[in-house]
Design a protein around this motif. Structure first.
Motif, PDB file in Angstrom:
ATOM      1  N   UNK A  43       0.831  -1.214   0.000  1.00 56.64           N
ATOM      2  CA  UNK A  43       0.000   0.000   0.000  1.00 56.64           C
ATOM      3  C   UNK A  43       0.864   1.262   0.000  1.00 56.64           C
ATOM      4  N   UNK A  44       1.988   1.199   0.703  1.00 55.30           N
ATOM      5  CA  UNK A  44       2.893   2.350   0.735  1.00 55.30           C
ATOM      6  C   UNK A  44       3.473   2.612  -0.655  1.00 55.30           C
ATOM      7  N   UNK A  45       3.831   1.534  -1.370  1.00 58.99           N
ATOM      8  CA  UNK A  45       4.323   1.699  -2.734  1.00 58.99           C
ATOM      9  C   UNK A  45       3.247   2.215  -3.660  1.00 58.99           C
ATOM     10  N   UNK A  65       2.194   2.707 -13.911  1.00 52.21           N
ATOM     11  CA  UNK A  65       1.112   2.799 -12.955  1.00 52.21           C
ATOM     12  C   UNK A  65       1.449   2.042 -11.688  1.00 52.21           C
ATOM     13  N   UNK A  66       0.471   1.895 -10.774  1.00 51.58           N
ATOM     14  CA  UNK A  66       0.726   1.183  -9.523  1.00 51.58           C
ATOM     15  C   UNK A  66       1.267  -0.224  -9.755  1.00 51.58           C
ATOM     16  N   UNK A  67       2.386  -0.545  -9.057  1.00 52.35           N
ATOM     17  CA  UNK A  67       3.020  -1.862  -9.100  1.00 52.35           C
ATOM     18  C   UNK A  67       3.432  -2.249 -10.515  1.00 52.35           C
ATOM     19  N   UNK A  68       3.878  -1.252 -11.287  1.00 50.13           N
ATOM     20  CA  UNK A  68       4.401  -1.542 -12.608  1.00 50.13           C
ATOM     21  C   UNK A  68       3.358  -1.752 -13.675  1.00 50.13           C
ATOM     22  N   UNK A  69       2.088  -1.445 -13.385  1.00 44.90           N
ATOM     23  CA  UNK A  69       1.047  -1.616 -14.395  1.00 44.90           C
ATOM     24  C   UNK A  69       1.215  -0.599 -15.520  1.00 44.90           C
ATOM     25  N   UNK A  70       0.599  -0.892 -16.657  1.00 45.77           N
ATOM     26  CA  UNK A  70       0.723  -0.020 -17.819  1.00 45.77           C
ATOM     27  C   UNK A  70       0.087   1.329 -17.559  1.00 45.77           C
ATOM     28  N   UNK A  71       0.772   2.387 -17.951  1.00 45.12           N
ATOM     29  CA  UNK A  71       0.215   3.737 -17.866  1.00 45.12           C
ATOM     30  C   UNK A  71      -0.611   3.987 -19.118  1.00 45.12           C
ATOM     31  N   UNK A  72      -1.908   4.247 -18.952  1.00 46.11           N
ATOM     32  CA  UNK A  72      -2.805   4.406 -20.090  1.00 46.11           C
ATOM     33  C   UNK A  72      -2.381   5.548 -21.002  1.00 46.11           C
ATOM     34  N   UNK A  73      -1.674   6.520 -20.457  1.00 47.63           N
ATOM     35  CA  UNK A  73      -1.249   7.661 -21.280  1.00 47.63           C
ATOM     36  C   UNK A  73      -0.251   7.255 -22.363  1.00 47.63           C
ATOM     37  N   UNK A  92       7.830  -2.234  -9.000  1.00 42.82           N
ATOM     38  CA  UNK A  92       7.014  -2.689  -7.868  1.00 42.82           C
ATOM     39  C   UNK A  92       7.665  -2.233  -6.567  1.00 42.82           C
ATOM     40  N   UNK A  93       7.716  -0.933  -6.377  1.00 41.44           N
ATOM     41  CA  UNK A  93       8.388  -0.376  -5.200  1.00 41.44           C
ATOM     42  C   UNK A  93       7.653  -0.762  -3.929  1.00 41.44           C
ATOM     43  N   UNK A  94       8.340  -1.464  -3.039  1.00 38.77           N
ATOM     44  CA  UNK A  94       7.763  -1.869  -1.757  1.00 38.77           C
ATOM     45  C   UNK A  94       8.678  -1.381  -0.640  1.00 38.77           C
ATOM     46  N   UNK A  95       8.108  -0.614   0.257  1.00 35.04           N
ATOM     47  CA  UNK A  95       8.886  -0.092   1.379  1.00 35.04           C
ATOM     48  C   UNK A  95       8.032  -0.176   2.632  1.00 35.04           C
ATOM     49  N   UNK A  96       8.541  -0.858   3.645  1.00 31.17           N
ATOM     50  CA  UNK A  96       7.774  -1.043   4.880  1.00 31.17           C
ATOM     51  C   UNK A  96       7.774   0.264   5.672  1.00 31.17           C
ATOM     52  N   UNK A  97       6.602   0.851   5.932  1.00 32.44           N
ATOM     53  CA  UNK A  97       6.559   2.078   6.726  1.00 32.44           C
ATOM     54  C   UNK A  97       6.875   1.794   8.185  1.00 32.44           C
ATOM     55  N   UNK A  98       7.355   2.812   8.884  1.00 31.34           N
ATOM     56  CA  UNK A  98       7.754   2.648  10.283  1.00 31.34           C
ATOM     57  C   UNK A  98       6.571   2.218  11.138  1.00 31.34           C
ATOM     58  N   UNK A  99       5.378   2.798  10.869  1.00 35.80           N
ATOM     59  CA  UNK A  99       4.221   2.479  11.708  1.00 35.80           C
ATOM     60  C   UNK A  99       3.872   0.987  11.624  1.00 35.80           C
ATOM     61  N   UNK A 100       4.032   0.405  10.418  1.00 36.83           N
ATOM     62  CA  UNK A 100       3.696  -1.013  10.253  1.00 36.83           C
ATOM     63  C   UNK A 100       4.695  -1.894  11.006  1.00 36.83           C
ATOM     64  N   UNK A 101       5.981  -1.539  10.904  1.00 42.51           N
ATOM     65  CA  UNK A 101       6.997  -2.309  11.622  1.00 42.51           C
ATOM     66  C   UNK A 101       6.769  -2.218  13.129  1.00 42.51           C
ATOM     67  N   UNK A 102       6.466  -1.002  13.615  1.00 42.64           N
ATOM     68  CA  UNK A 102       6.233  -0.819  15.049  1.00 42.64           C
ATOM     69  C   UNK A 102       4.982  -1.573  15.496  1.00 42.64           C
ATOM     70  N   UNK A 103       3.908  -1.469  14.702  1.00 41.26           N
ATOM     71  CA  UNK A 103       2.671  -2.161  15.068  1.00 41.26           C
ATOM     72  C   UNK A 103       2.877  -3.672  15.079  1.00 41.26           C
ATOM     73  N   UNK A 104       3.573  -4.182  14.067  1.00 41.93           N
ATOM     74  CA  UNK A 104       3.798  -5.614  13.994  1.00 41.93           C
ATOM     75  C   UNK A 104       4.589  -6.130  15.180  1.00 41.93           C
ATOM     76  N   UNK A 105       5.694  -5.442  15.499  1.00 46.75           N
ATOM     77  CA  UNK A 105       6.536  -5.927  16.597  1.00 46.75           C
ATOM     78  C   UNK A 105       5.847  -5.756  17.950  1.00 46.75           C
ATOM     79  N   UNK A 106       5.281  -4.562  18.192  1.00 46.79           N
ATOM     80  CA  UNK A 106       4.601  -4.328  19.471  1.00 46.79           C
ATOM     81  C   UNK A 106       3.389  -5.244  19.623  1.00 46.79           C
TER      82      UNK A 106
END
Length: 422
Positions: free
Chosen positions: A45-47, A211-219, A379-393
């Protein structure tokens, strides 16, 4: 409980985990999956959101978009929305004359733009000799669109005002159209056939961001022609979209002026909602964030189920541990250990167990995100800090919650009975 006790209990917990590796691995599997679901979904979702931000920035942060229908449709629209009358060229001209905060106005038409719930018209074929492009998007607009949309012309040029006024049969091609029709030659000056009409290619557009996750850009499938040429070919198409650029720092003022002009022209009653849509980069991002919020809610539910399963497993294995170590508990109490010491010993062990599962989920999620982003940069994927903190806590909280009962049960054991336990 002091730091030395925490350190001692953690060391004992790690030794216990090391002594029962397979059992511990099975126990923390639910926690591991829960954390992995959280971080991977959040990374995706972040990507996705970053792609939306990049595309909004590429179009221009001062742009405003007008159409008769909502830009993002998540369900069936009410009848009164479906029956809205189209925006017109005269609407665009009125805004240009009356809205002083608007710098540029770019109306346009798209072939085959459907009403909600209807099937779009099949796109016209684009042909050059024996090559065919079956899915182009034919757009008629004015030369000002090059400025408003930041059209990145690669070779040649955009059409000019004189060509638009004289209904010239010239066109500018998107990247995919060039690749399909001119894979090994220069398209500038060549003649292509679109919708049964010959056009001279005067320019090409650079490849747009994916487009999102490497999808074709209609333009990349666009064929851009002068507005009046489009109108001459397809006089029945009148569903205009209007894109405007505001002067710097006058976005809100400009939106108010646009709204006033269109409400007056479209006879909208004083207390009625607009019968047209105004979109800005901020509103698109806000709508996307609302959708993401709903997805995050579902993601939290799924991960919570995995946490519950993992927590039940932790409680079960800790109760087994209490039974196996009853004599050890009796000895500790006999030499002076208090109930709180026993409670914290087993609670620390449970937290260490689930914390290890959470950390493993984080590391594995990070590795997957890194591998996917490295192999497929789109397909840029980057784990946001809030997700890492929520997962571990969250994993630590599972250990705290589901480890309390076994810890209390261990602390309440009678030392005499515990010492007699075989």
């Amino acid at each position: 409980m002091n730091w030395s006790s925490i350190k001692e209990n953690t060391t004992l917990a790690m030794q216990t985990l090391a002594a029962h590796k397979f059992r511990a691995s099975l126990t923390i599997l639910g926690v591991f999956i829960g954390v992995l679901v959280i971080v991977l979904m959040a990374a995706v979702l972040n990507g996705f959101r970053q792609t939306v931000l990049d595309q909004a920035e590429s179009f221009g942060t001062r742009n405003v978009y007008l159409w008769r229908y909502p830009f993002i449709q998540t369900g069936r629209l009410p009848t009164e929305v479906i029956n809205r009358k189209p925006l017109t060229l005269e609407d665009a001209q009125a805004i240009e004359q009356e809205a002083t905060a608007v710098e540029f106005v770019s109306p346009g038409l798209i072939y085959g733009l459907p009403r909600p719930g209807e099937m779009p018209l099949p796109p016209p074929e684009a042909r050059y000799r024996d090559r065919v492009m079956n899915r182009p998007r034919l757009i008629g607009n004015f030369p000002v669109a090059e400025l408003v949309l930041n059209v990145p012309v690669d070779e040649g040029r955009y059409f000019v005002e004189a060509e638009a006024r004289h209904r010239s049969y010239v066109c500018v091609l998107g990247f995919n159209v060039v690749e399909a029709l001119f894979p090994a030659e220069d398209p500038i000056g060549k003649t292509i056939n679109v919708g049964g009409q010959d056009f001279t290619v005067i320019g090409t557009i650079k490849k747009q961001k994916a487009g999102p996750f490497g999808s074709e850009n209609q333009e990349d499938n666009d064929i851009l022609i002068p507005y009046w040429t489009f109108n001459k070919m397809f006089p029945a198409i009148d569903d205009h979209f209007i894109i405007l650029r505001m002067y710097e720092g006058r976005m809100q003022e400009g939106i108010q002026q646009i709204e006033q002009t269109l409400r007056r022209r479209r006879n909208v009653p004083l207390r009625s909602d607009n019968n047209f849509e105004i979109g800005t980069p901020e509103s698109f991002i806000s709508t996307f964030d609302d959708i993401v919020g709903a997805v995050v809610g579902v993601m939290m539910l799924i991960s919570s189920i995995a946490f519950m399963v993992g927590g039940v497993g932790v409680m079960n294995i800790m109760l087994v541990a209490v039974t196996e170590r009853t004599r050890e508990i009796g000895i500790r109490k006999a030499v002076g250990a208090r109930r709180s010491d026993i409670t914290w010993q087993f609670l620390t062990e449970a937290v260490t167990l689930t914390g290890a599962g959470g950390m493993a989920g984080l590391l594995f999620g990070w590795f997957i995100s890194w591998a996917v982003s490295s192999l497929i940069p789109a397909l840029a994927m980057k784990i946001p800090v809030w997700a890492a903190a929520f997962g571990f806590l969250g994993s630590v909280a599972v250990g705290m919650i589901f480890g309390i009962w076994p810890a209390v049960k261990a602390a309440r054991l009678d030392p005499i009975a515990a010492l007699r336990h075989e």
